[in-house]
Design an enzyme around this catalytic site. Structure first.
Site, PDB file in Angstrom:
ATOM      1  N   SER B  46     -23.910 -50.700  66.713  1.00 47.39           N
ATOM      2  CA  SER B  46     -24.966 -49.704  66.509  1.00 47.39           C
ATOM      3  C   SER B  46     -25.959 -49.694  67.671  1.00 47.39           C
ATOM      4  CB  SER B  46     -25.701 -49.969  65.194  1.00 47.39           C
ATOM      5  OG  SER B  46     -26.337 -51.222  65.236  1.00 47.39           O
ATOM      6  N   HIS B  47     -25.973 -50.727  68.500  1.00 48.29           N
ATOM      7  CA  HIS B  47     -26.876 -50.769  69.651  1.00 48.29           C
ATOM      8  C   HIS B  47     -26.130 -50.894  70.969  1.00 48.29           C
ATOM      9  CE1 HIS B  47     -29.605 -51.628  66.324  1.00 48.29           C
ATOM     10  NE2 HIS B  47     -30.519 -51.071  67.077  1.00 48.29           N
ATOM     11  N   ARG B  51     -25.460 -45.999  71.826  1.00 50.04           N
ATOM     12  CA  ARG B  51     -26.826 -45.575  72.119  1.00 50.04           C
ATOM     13  C   ARG B  51     -26.967 -44.828  73.455  1.00 50.04           C
ATOM     14  NH1 ARG B  51     -31.233 -47.571  68.362  1.00 50.04           N
ATOM     15  NH2 ARG B  51     -29.883 -47.407  66.544  1.00 50.04           N
ATOM     16  N   ALA B 179     -33.815 -54.551  60.844  1.00 49.95           N
ATOM     17  CA  ALA B 179     -34.698 -53.452  60.487  1.00 49.95           C
ATOM     18  C   ALA B 179     -35.410 -53.822  59.185  1.00 49.95           C
ATOM     19  CB  ALA B 179     -33.894 -52.176  60.290  1.00 49.95           C
ATOM     20  N   ASP B 187     -27.071 -47.379  61.988  1.00 52.65           N
ATOM     21  CA  ASP B 187     -26.038 -47.529  60.957  1.00 52.65           C
ATOM     22  C   ASP B 187     -25.935 -46.293  60.073  1.00 52.65           C
ATOM     23  OD1 ASP B 187     -25.091 -50.047  61.734  1.00 52.65           O
ATOM     24  OD2 ASP B 187     -26.783 -51.045  60.768  1.00 52.65           O
ATOM     25  N   PRO B 304     -27.336 -65.704  60.188  1.00 49.84           N
ATOM     26  CA  PRO B 304     -27.687 -64.554  61.020  1.00 49.84           C
ATOM     27  C   PRO B 304     -27.299 -64.816  62.478  1.00 49.84           C
ATOM     28  CG  PRO B 304     -29.638 -65.411  59.863  1.00 49.84           C
ATOM     29  CD  PRO B 304     -28.509 -66.315  59.537  1.00 49.84           C
TER      30      PRO B 304
END
Lengths: 336, 336
Positions: B46-47, B51, B179, B187, B304
């Site tokens: 997504s990044h 982008r 986020a 997303d 994470p």
């Protein structure tokens, strides 16, 4: 239920007498009584006189040292450490407060890392005043293992509250103080006493199964983090900053089983203070009000902390309402 | 779909050529190309190159200044400000980085407040390296109004990501970047392109009604914060720290309607760095691993950032997989 109304000063004096009777120093009694009375006054019932049993049991069993003298360490120009010496966190903050403020004014940002400390109250009573003095304050405390990390089966994290306070130019400061578990332990205990069920998603029972029964959560079960994996990550950060950075215990590292009734987690607390006067453009407080106004325009009618300010005005005008049972219980604790 | 595999260096060179063609300085091209290629390499689709359209449209319409030279202001011993001069935030961070690290070593904690800046990437590519150097890093960026505050009816907050990075003694650093909306805009866009529905509770349509249709969210609708009122409070804090403190715009304050296709929010970014070597007891990294071990014992298998480290190893070994369509699209952008 019969109600009594007593003034804030009267409640502080009563709580102070209780703390003294249970063996704290005069200073610790004064600090904790003020803190607890402010919670009760502002309608934060889960951290008001409801907590006095936890305080007194913890003191009576020798779990927390009410006579502890915290020790301050100047680690760097913007970094203070305090060893609370197995006492409460608030007297350590009181000892460090002036230095912390001075460091923040000079450096723009400073932190206080408290270890070997106990915390059984809300965070906002200590941080609202920083915002009123023009600082942005951020604090985190870990507690005792009662929250299951996302993707896990047993409790590792505490309820791990995070508090934030920031000044506004004319109104009340912006203050939030929230458990990063789905709810606070105090609220689970109150729900259990009142026979209320918890909202779905709040916790699990002793077998790790979802439950809405507060007694099942308290009796070998556990809470869930708020907001799924994201809330769990924030709770993990709070463990790291409150324990690994401060030098305190993780929520799962202390053993209070030899102290029946002990309720004060023996962990750590991190406090970060920022000098809002160094904001990059318009005064911070003016800008903060711009955000509040926009949120109001979007239909937001309730802001964090707002109910406390309203309740405080009411208590200041009419006194703090206690049931006669509550009042005689407190008077009994004070007289022994 | 046909796939090509290209090396990290090849992807960086290709993206750099695109940025240069769309009018950025050599330094900005190098910084953004490296950042974007790292996202793609680490599986943060997504990044990644996804982008590039947002970058190039924003540059082509003159919304963001690719030639901007950020200006650094030394506000206090622990407080740096940077005016990105309507350029990207990352070059401002690059300019300030050495001073920020030095201030953090000396003071124990320091912050960098970037204003007048654009950010269209993930935060972790910039903060993972701080953790590898022994710092604890916390960063927040606001974005564009697309998230409804809890209790409100229209968007005020951005997706407002928060990133945290902390060192461990032997393994990969602990890094999360999320986020504070229910999900990231990237997303939502990917779900719309793939025809997937969103999870319940993700967003509302243009009338403020709950929806799981990504197109309804993107077309006049809005996201919800993660975690109800608690996530909403955190998102509010991120607005205050990324905008009111830095001097940047709130997510609702800029008007890009005259720049069709512009996708880079013109806001601010806050970065706080802490010297983990000043931890109060055992080395921070050792203590961090104690927490990780306990979480593993509790059954946690996913941490994470973990998937990024795994994907990175794979990409380093076999190259970065792009479809031939993606590769020719990028080559077309580079050649004009």
């Amino acid at each position: 239920m019969d109600q009594s109304r007593i003034s804030f000063a009267e409640l502080v004096a009563l709580l102070e007498a209780i703390f003294l009777r249970f063996g704290t120093s005069r200073q610790t009694a004064a600090i904790l009584a003020d803190n607890c009375a402010r919670c009760e006054r502002d309608g934060a019932k889960s951290h008001g006189i409801f907590r006095m049993k936890g305080y007194t049991d913890s003191l009576a069993t020798g779990w927390v040292d009410g006579m502890a003298q915290p020790v301050l360490e100047d680690a760097a120009a913007g970094f203070l450490r305090a060893d609370a010496q197995n006492g409460f966190a608030q007297p350590a903050l009181a000892l460090a407060r002036e230095d912390l403020v001075e460091k923040t004014r000079t450096n723009g940002i400073a932190l206080l890392a408290i270890r070997n400390s106990h915390h059984l109250s809300a965070l906002w009573p200590d941080f609202e005043p920083f915002a009123e003095e023009g600082f942005i304050a951020l604090s985190m405390v870990n507690s005792f293992a009662c929250t299951v990390p996302h993707g896990g089966q047993s409790a590792v994290f505490g309820t791990n509250p995070i508090a934030f306070a920031a000044p506004t130019s004319s109104g009340d400061p912006i203050v939030f103080d929230m458990a990063t578990s789905s709810m606070a332990n105090g609220d689970v205990q109150i729900a259990a006493r009142q026979g209320r069920q918890l909202p779905p998603g709040s916790g699990v029972d002793s077998k790790g199964n979802p439950t809405t029964d507060p007694n099942a959560v308290l009796d070998g079960g556990a809470l869930l983090p708020f907001g799924g994996h994201k809330g769990s990550s924030i709770s993990m950060m709070i463990e790291l900053l409150s324990a690994a950075l401060t030098g305190g215990n993780y929520s799962f590292e202390f053993d209070w089983s030899g102290h029946p009734g002990a309720a004060t987690p023996h962990t750590g607390q991190l406090i970060i203070l920022i000098n809002a006067a160094l904001a990059g453009a318009a005064p911070f407080g003016v800008r903060a009000e711009t955000l509040i106004d926009e949120m109001k325009s979007a239909g937001v009618t309730r802001f964090p902390g707002q109910h406390r300010f309203a309740k405080r005005k009411e208590s200041d005008a009419t006194g703090i309402a206690l049931t006669t049972d509550e009042l005689s219980w407190l008077e009994g604790l004070a007289k022994g």
